[in-house]
Motif scaffolding. Structure first.
Motif, PDB file in Angstrom:
ATOM      1  N   LEU A   1       7.945  -4.822 -21.623  1.00 40.56           N
ATOM      2  CA  LEU A   1       7.688  -4.708 -23.058  1.00 40.56           C
ATOM      3  C   LEU A   1       6.203  -4.487 -23.362  1.00 40.56           C
ATOM      4  O   LEU A   1       5.643  -5.052 -24.297  1.00 40.56           O
ATOM      5  N   GLY A   2       5.564  -3.653 -22.550  1.00 38.04           N
ATOM      6  CA  GLY A   2       4.169  -3.289 -22.796  1.00 38.04           C
ATOM      7  C   GLY A   2       3.144  -4.236 -22.214  1.00 38.04           C
ATOM      8  O   GLY A   2       1.960  -4.124 -22.540  1.00 38.04           O
ATOM      9  N   ALA A   3       3.549  -5.153 -21.340  1.00 39.50           N
ATOM     10  CA  ALA A   3       2.607  -6.120 -20.775  1.00 39.50           C
ATOM     11  C   ALA A   3       1.953  -5.615 -19.494  1.00 39.50           C
ATOM     12  O   ALA A   3       0.992  -6.224 -19.013  1.00 39.50           O
ATOM     13  N   PHE A   4       2.446  -4.506 -18.925  1.00 40.90           N
ATOM     14  CA  PHE A   4       1.902  -4.004 -17.657  1.00 40.90           C
ATOM     15  C   PHE A   4       2.050  -2.486 -17.641  1.00 40.90           C
ATOM     16  O   PHE A   4       3.053  -1.943 -18.104  1.00 40.90           O
ATOM     17  N   LEU A   5       1.027  -1.809 -17.097  1.00 37.47           N
ATOM     18  CA  LEU A   5       1.046  -0.354 -17.029  1.00 37.47           C
ATOM     19  C   LEU A   5       0.505   0.082 -15.667  1.00 37.47           C
ATOM     20  O   LEU A   5      -0.638  -0.217 -15.311  1.00 37.47           O
ATOM     21  N   ALA A   6       1.337   0.799 -14.918  1.00 35.97           N
ATOM     22  CA  ALA A   6       0.955   1.233 -13.563  1.00 35.97           C
ATOM     23  C   ALA A   6       0.403   2.651 -13.596  1.00 35.97           C
ATOM     24  O   ALA A   6       0.973   3.574 -13.003  1.00 35.97           O
ATOM     25  N   ASP A   7      -0.724   2.851 -14.307  1.00 34.75           N
ATOM     26  CA  ASP A   7      -1.352   4.171 -14.317  1.00 34.75           C
ATOM     27  C   ASP A   7      -2.219   4.335 -13.065  1.00 34.75           C
ATOM     28  O   ASP A   7      -2.327   3.432 -12.233  1.00 34.75           O
ATOM     29  N   ASN A   8      -2.834   5.505 -12.931  1.00 33.00           N
ATOM     30  CA  ASN A   8      -3.623   5.779 -11.719  1.00 33.00           C
ATOM     31  C   ASN A   8      -4.801   4.830 -11.555  1.00 33.00           C
ATOM     32  O   ASN A   8      -5.189   4.491 -10.426  1.00 33.00           O
ATOM     33  N   LEU A   9      -5.388   4.396 -12.666  1.00 32.88           N
ATOM     34  CA  LEU A   9      -6.490   3.450 -12.594  1.00 32.88           C
ATOM     35  C   LEU A   9      -6.027   2.137 -11.963  1.00 32.88           C
ATOM     36  O   LEU A   9      -6.691   1.583 -11.072  1.00 32.88           O
ATOM     37  N   ALA A  10      -4.879   1.651 -12.421  1.00 36.90           N
ATOM     38  CA  ALA A  10      -4.325   0.414 -11.864  1.00 36.90           C
ATOM     39  C   ALA A  10      -3.973   0.587 -10.396  1.00 36.90           C
ATOM     40  O   ALA A  10      -4.225  -0.301  -9.571  1.00 36.90           O
ATOM     41  N   VAL A  11      -3.385   1.728 -10.054  1.00 38.75           N
ATOM     42  CA  VAL A  11      -3.010   1.983  -8.660  1.00 38.75           C
ATOM     43  C   VAL A  11      -4.244   1.972  -7.766  1.00 38.75           C
ATOM     44  O   VAL A  11      -4.248   1.392  -6.673  1.00 38.75           O
ATOM     45  N   ALA A  12      -5.337   2.605  -8.219  1.00 40.41           N
ATOM     46  CA  ALA A  12      -6.554   2.683  -7.411  1.00 40.41           C
ATOM     47  C   ALA A  12      -7.146   1.297  -7.166  1.00 40.41           C
ATOM     48  O   ALA A  12      -7.473   0.934  -6.027  1.00 40.41           O
ATOM     49  N   PHE A  13      -7.285   0.505  -8.221  1.00 46.66           N
ATOM     50  CA  PHE A  13      -7.873  -0.824  -8.050  1.00 46.66           C
ATOM     51  C   PHE A  13      -6.942  -1.752  -7.278  1.00 46.66           C
ATOM     52  O   PHE A  13      -7.411  -2.588  -6.490  1.00 46.66           O
TER      53      PHE A  13
ATOM     54  N   LEU B   1       0.824  -1.209   0.000  1.00 46.25           N
ATOM     55  CA  LEU B   1       0.000   0.000   0.000  1.00 46.25           C
ATOM     56  C   LEU B   1       0.861   1.263   0.000  1.00 46.25           C
ATOM     57  O   LEU B   1       0.535   2.248  -0.678  1.00 46.25           O
ATOM     58  N   VAL B   2       1.975   1.240   0.740  1.00 45.94           N
ATOM     59  CA  VAL B   2       2.887   2.392   0.746  1.00 45.94           C
ATOM     60  C   VAL B   2       3.497   2.588  -0.638  1.00 45.94           C
ATOM     61  O   VAL B   2       3.573   3.718  -1.162  1.00 45.94           O
ATOM     62  N   LEU B   3       3.927   1.504  -1.272  1.00 42.12           N
ATOM     63  CA  LEU B   3       4.516   1.591  -2.611  1.00 42.12           C
ATOM     64  C   LEU B   3       3.487   2.058  -3.639  1.00 42.12           C
ATOM     65  O   LEU B   3       3.824   2.794  -4.569  1.00 42.12           O
ATOM     66  N   LEU B   4       2.237   1.635  -3.471  1.00 42.29           N
ATOM     67  CA  LEU B   4       1.174   2.107  -4.371  1.00 42.29           C
ATOM     68  C   LEU B   4       0.945   3.602  -4.207  1.00 42.29           C
ATOM     69  O   LEU B   4       0.724   4.323  -5.192  1.00 42.29           O
ATOM     70  N   ALA B   5       1.012   4.086  -2.967  1.00 45.51           N
ATOM     71  CA  ALA B   5       0.856   5.526  -2.726  1.00 45.51           C
ATOM     72  C   ALA B   5       1.978   6.307  -3.401  1.00 45.51           C
ATOM     73  O   ALA B   5       1.758   7.411  -3.933  1.00 45.51           O
ATOM     74  N   LEU B   6       3.185   5.745  -3.415  1.00 49.95           N
ATOM     75  CA  LEU B   6       4.322   6.421  -4.067  1.00 49.95           C
ATOM     76  C   LEU B   6       4.183   6.413  -5.581  1.00 49.95           C
ATOM     77  O   LEU B   6       4.779   7.254  -6.261  1.00 49.95           O
ATOM     78  N   GLN B   7       3.421   5.456  -6.138  1.00 49.32           N
ATOM     79  CA  GLN B   7       3.227   5.391  -7.593  1.00 49.32           C
ATOM     80  C   GLN B   7       2.148   6.355  -8.082  1.00 49.32           C
ATOM     81  O   GLN B   7       2.000   6.557  -9.288  1.00 49.32           O
ATOM     82  N   TRP B   8       1.389   6.939  -7.174  1.00 50.50           N
ATOM     83  CA  TRP B   8       0.269   7.804  -7.559  1.00 50.50           C
ATOM     84  C   TRP B   8       0.774   9.029  -8.322  1.00 50.50           C
ATOM     85  O   TRP B   8       1.666   9.734  -7.866  1.00 50.50           O
ATOM     86  N   ASN B   9       0.226   9.278  -9.497  1.00 51.47           N
ATOM     87  CA  ASN B   9       0.565  10.433 -10.337  1.00 51.47           C
ATOM     88  C   ASN B   9       2.016  10.452 -10.803  1.00 51.47           C
ATOM     89  O   ASN B   9       2.559  11.515 -11.100  1.00 51.47           O
ATOM     90  N   THR B  10       2.664   9.298 -10.875  1.00 48.99           N
ATOM     91  CA  THR B  10       4.030   9.245 -11.399  1.00 48.99           C
ATOM     92  C   THR B  10       3.983   9.152 -12.929  1.00 48.99           C
ATOM     93  O   THR B  10       2.977   8.719 -13.502  1.00 48.99           O
ATOM     94  N   PRO B  11       5.059   9.555 -13.627  1.00 50.12           N
ATOM     95  CA  PRO B  11       5.077   9.452 -15.089  1.00 50.12           C
ATOM     96  C   PRO B  11       4.879   8.012 -15.552  1.00 50.12           C
ATOM     97  O   PRO B  11       5.430   7.080 -14.968  1.00 50.12           O
ATOM     98  N   LEU B  12       4.108   7.844 -16.615  1.00 53.60           N
ATOM     99  CA  LEU B  12       3.787   6.502 -17.094  1.00 53.60           C
ATOM    100  C   LEU B  12       4.926   5.930 -17.922  1.00 53.60           C
ATOM    101  O   LEU B  12       5.461   6.596 -18.806  1.00 53.60           O
ATOM    102  N   GLU B  13       5.241   4.667 -17.628  1.00 56.67           N
ATOM    103  CA  GLU B  13       6.255   3.950 -18.384  1.00 56.67           C
ATOM    104  C   GLU B  13       5.816   2.498 -18.470  1.00 56.67           C
ATOM    105  O   GLU B  13       5.738   1.818 -17.449  1.00 56.67           O
ATOM    106  N   PRO B  14       5.482   1.987 -19.669  1.00 60.15           N
ATOM    107  CA  PRO B  14       5.066   0.583 -19.775  1.00 60.15           C
ATOM    108  C   PRO B  14       6.165  -0.350 -19.269  1.00 60.15           C
ATOM    109  O   PRO B  14       7.354  -0.100 -19.455  1.00 60.15           O
ATOM    110  N   SER B  15       5.756  -1.430 -18.627  1.00 60.06           N
ATOM    111  CA  SER B  15       6.694  -2.394 -18.056  1.00 60.06           C
ATOM    112  C   SER B  15       6.631  -3.708 -18.816  1.00 60.06           C
ATOM    113  O   SER B  15       5.608  -4.052 -19.411  1.00 60.06           O
TER     114      SER B  15
END
Length: 523
Positions: free
Chosen positions: A86-98, A70-84
């Motif tokens: 090779l494009g199989a995972f994306l930690a955008d705000n929607l993903a962080v929230a869910f 949960l702490v690491l998710l809070a640190l990911q909030w509103n961070t610049p997007l970078e696909p992980s």
């Protein structure tokens, strides 16, 4: 939004094998999942030392892993997007929230699990490890942007859920629930694979964004068939009618803490998958999948809330209630607007606390009496005011009674639907909400209004609650926390509204879909 997925696929095609290995996987995006994975492995290791050691060390290890996530998710909030990867995972705000909703649901489920597992004589270490594995799959599913990563995450979640459903090996109902869940879930997985194979055939890629671009120019009957297959899998995960047949039996037969997790964590992962694959991939079939979702929403709200009226088991009643709740959330998805998507996120967060609070009360009553019958709650306020108050507040919130948190969640959904002219969905939602209030208040009336001589035999023989026993203090913490957020969260809901709005406004996938829908409406 830049065609990041297409760029990555082209890069893979053009790069030499040695150059491909130099591409950064950006593994920092899955650090929260890494914390859950480390906690799962540590729990398995302490379980090898024996049940006594596992009972002592498994809880703090799980708390540390999920708290770190949960702490690491809070640190990911509103961070610049970078696909992980090779494009199989994306930690955008929607993903962080869910992912935050899922991790919190697991944490609360574990808090209410220890006493239940200890009394049932089941190994605590194994149970916690399997629940963490299910959490890992659900969290990865929220950010998966590739058919392969979606399927692996989906099966990690599903297989662990099958094991959890049948974890009470001495209980025939638990084994039956696991078998039903396994059979229906396996069929859903096969249907998804067939739909995924069609999508790969159209596009030549497993990346969702590339598939979405290919479908824009290939709206063939086979593409529509792939939509039906994918939609069936999504409907199974969120327990929408008519793909709900497994839900009542699994909810009734499975261990209650497992049901608590499945009702929130698994459902949140299902809605995250729906947003990723339907909004991000099937933009060319926007009107078709929204029409199908409208039908599913109407059926789910109607059948779930009407059939719940006739239930005599508390867990079966909440099973049909969860089907109806899924119908409410689908209103936001059908809207396809910023308010609609934000209402989905907000309601899932509200549902987390009010539903798990209700299950905490049910577990505490079950530990004391061994009963799940609604009629056995008669006169409970005389013996256990805490359960009576907590369950009453959570049920009122599920019914949408002000000023509970659930009321504001439903108002936001209905407002978004009405603003987008989804009048049928809003009217059906309002009518079925009134129906749901009837069976929720019936339970409250059963607990509160009965005279002392009308109390059930179970309540008359109700034992004194001993909070000093193992696992009871965490149960109390979970119960009081959920009830407090449910009761006070509605009055102080502005931060939650802002959080849900930011989750949508800062997610490029949803903003692109909203812009396309707006342009289509203007045109």
């Amino acid at each position: 939004m830049p065609e990041m997925g297409a760029f990555l696929v082209v890069t893979q095609a053009m790069a030499a094998p040695g150059e491909l290995l130099n591409l950064s996987p950006n593994a920092l995006a899955v650090l929260p999942e890494g914390a859950v994975l480390v906690a799962m492995i540590a729990t398995l290791l302490v379980d090898l030392a024996g049940e006594t050691v596992a009972a002592r060390w498994a809880p703090p290890i799980c708390y540390f892993g999920l708290g770190g996530a949960l702490v690491l998710l809070a640190l990911q909030w509103n961070t610049p997007l970078e696909p992980s990867f090779l494009g199989a995972f994306l930690a955008d705000n929607l993903a962080v929230a869910f992912r935050a909703v899922i991790a919190t649901s697991t944490l609360l489920s574990l808090l209410i699990s220890w006493r239940y597992a200890e009394k049932g004589g089941t190994p605590v270490g194994e149970y916690a490890a399997i629940l963490l594995a299910s959490t890992l799959g659900a969290m990865l599913l929220c950010g998966a942007t590739d058919l392969v990563s979606i399927f692996i995450s989906l099966e990690t979640l599903s297989i662990a859920s099958y094991l959890l459903s049948g974890y009470m090996k001495r209980d025939a109902r638990s084994s039956e629930a696991a078998l039903k869940y396994l059979l229906v879930g396996s069929a859903a997985a096969a249907v998804f694979l067939y739909g995924a194979s069609l999508l790969y055939g159209f596009s030549g890629s497993t990346n969702l964004e590339v598939i979405g671009v290919a479908l824009q120019t290939s709206t063939t009957p086979l593409a529509a068939l792939s939509l039906v297959f994918v939609l069936a899998t999504v409907a199974f995960k969120i327990a929408a009618v008519p793909f709900h047949q497994w839900t009542p039996d699994v909810y009734e037969g499975s261990p209650t803490p497992v049901v608590a997790f499945l009702s929130v964590g698994s459902k949140a992962a299902g809605f995250a998958l729906a947003l990723r694959i339907l909004v991000g991939c099937f933009g060319a079939f926007d009107s078709q999948w929204k029409l199908l979702f409208t039908v599913l929403a109407v059926l789910s709200m109607t059948l779930g809330n009407v059939v719940a009226l006739a239930q005599t088991s508390m867990k079966r009643m909440l099973a049909y209630s969860s089907i109806g709740q899924a119908g409410f959330v689908m209103i936001g998805m059908v809207c396809g607007t910023e308010d609609g998507f934000a209402a989905m996120v907000l309601y899932m967060a509200a549902y987390l606390f009010m539903n798990l609070g209700a299950f905490a009360c049910i577990i505490l009553f079950s530990i004391s009496t061994g009963s799940d019958r609604i009629s056995d709650y008669a006169g409970l306020y005389q013996k256990d005011p805490l359960i009576t108050l907590g369950l009453s507040l959570c049920l009122l919130s599920l019914g949408g009674i002000p000023p509970m948190l659930g009321f504001f969640g439903k108002i936001y959904l209905f407002f978004a639907g009405w603003a987008n002219h989804e009048y049928l969905l809003v009217i059906v939602g309002l009518v079925t909400s009134v129906v749901s209030i009837y069976y929720y208040i019936s339970v409250i009336k059963m607990m509160v209004v009965k005279e002392p001589h009308e109390a059930s035999d179970v309540v008359k023989n109700y034992p004194t609650v001993d909070w000093s026993l193992m696992g009871m203090q965490p149960l109390r913490v979970a119960l009081i926390s959920c009830v407090a957020v449910t009761a006070v969260g509605g009055i102080l809901s502005n931060p939650l509204f802002q959080w849900a709005n930011t989750a949508v406004s800062e997610t490029p996938l949803l903003q692109q879909a909203i812009a396309v829908a707006s342009g289509r409406n203007l045109g």
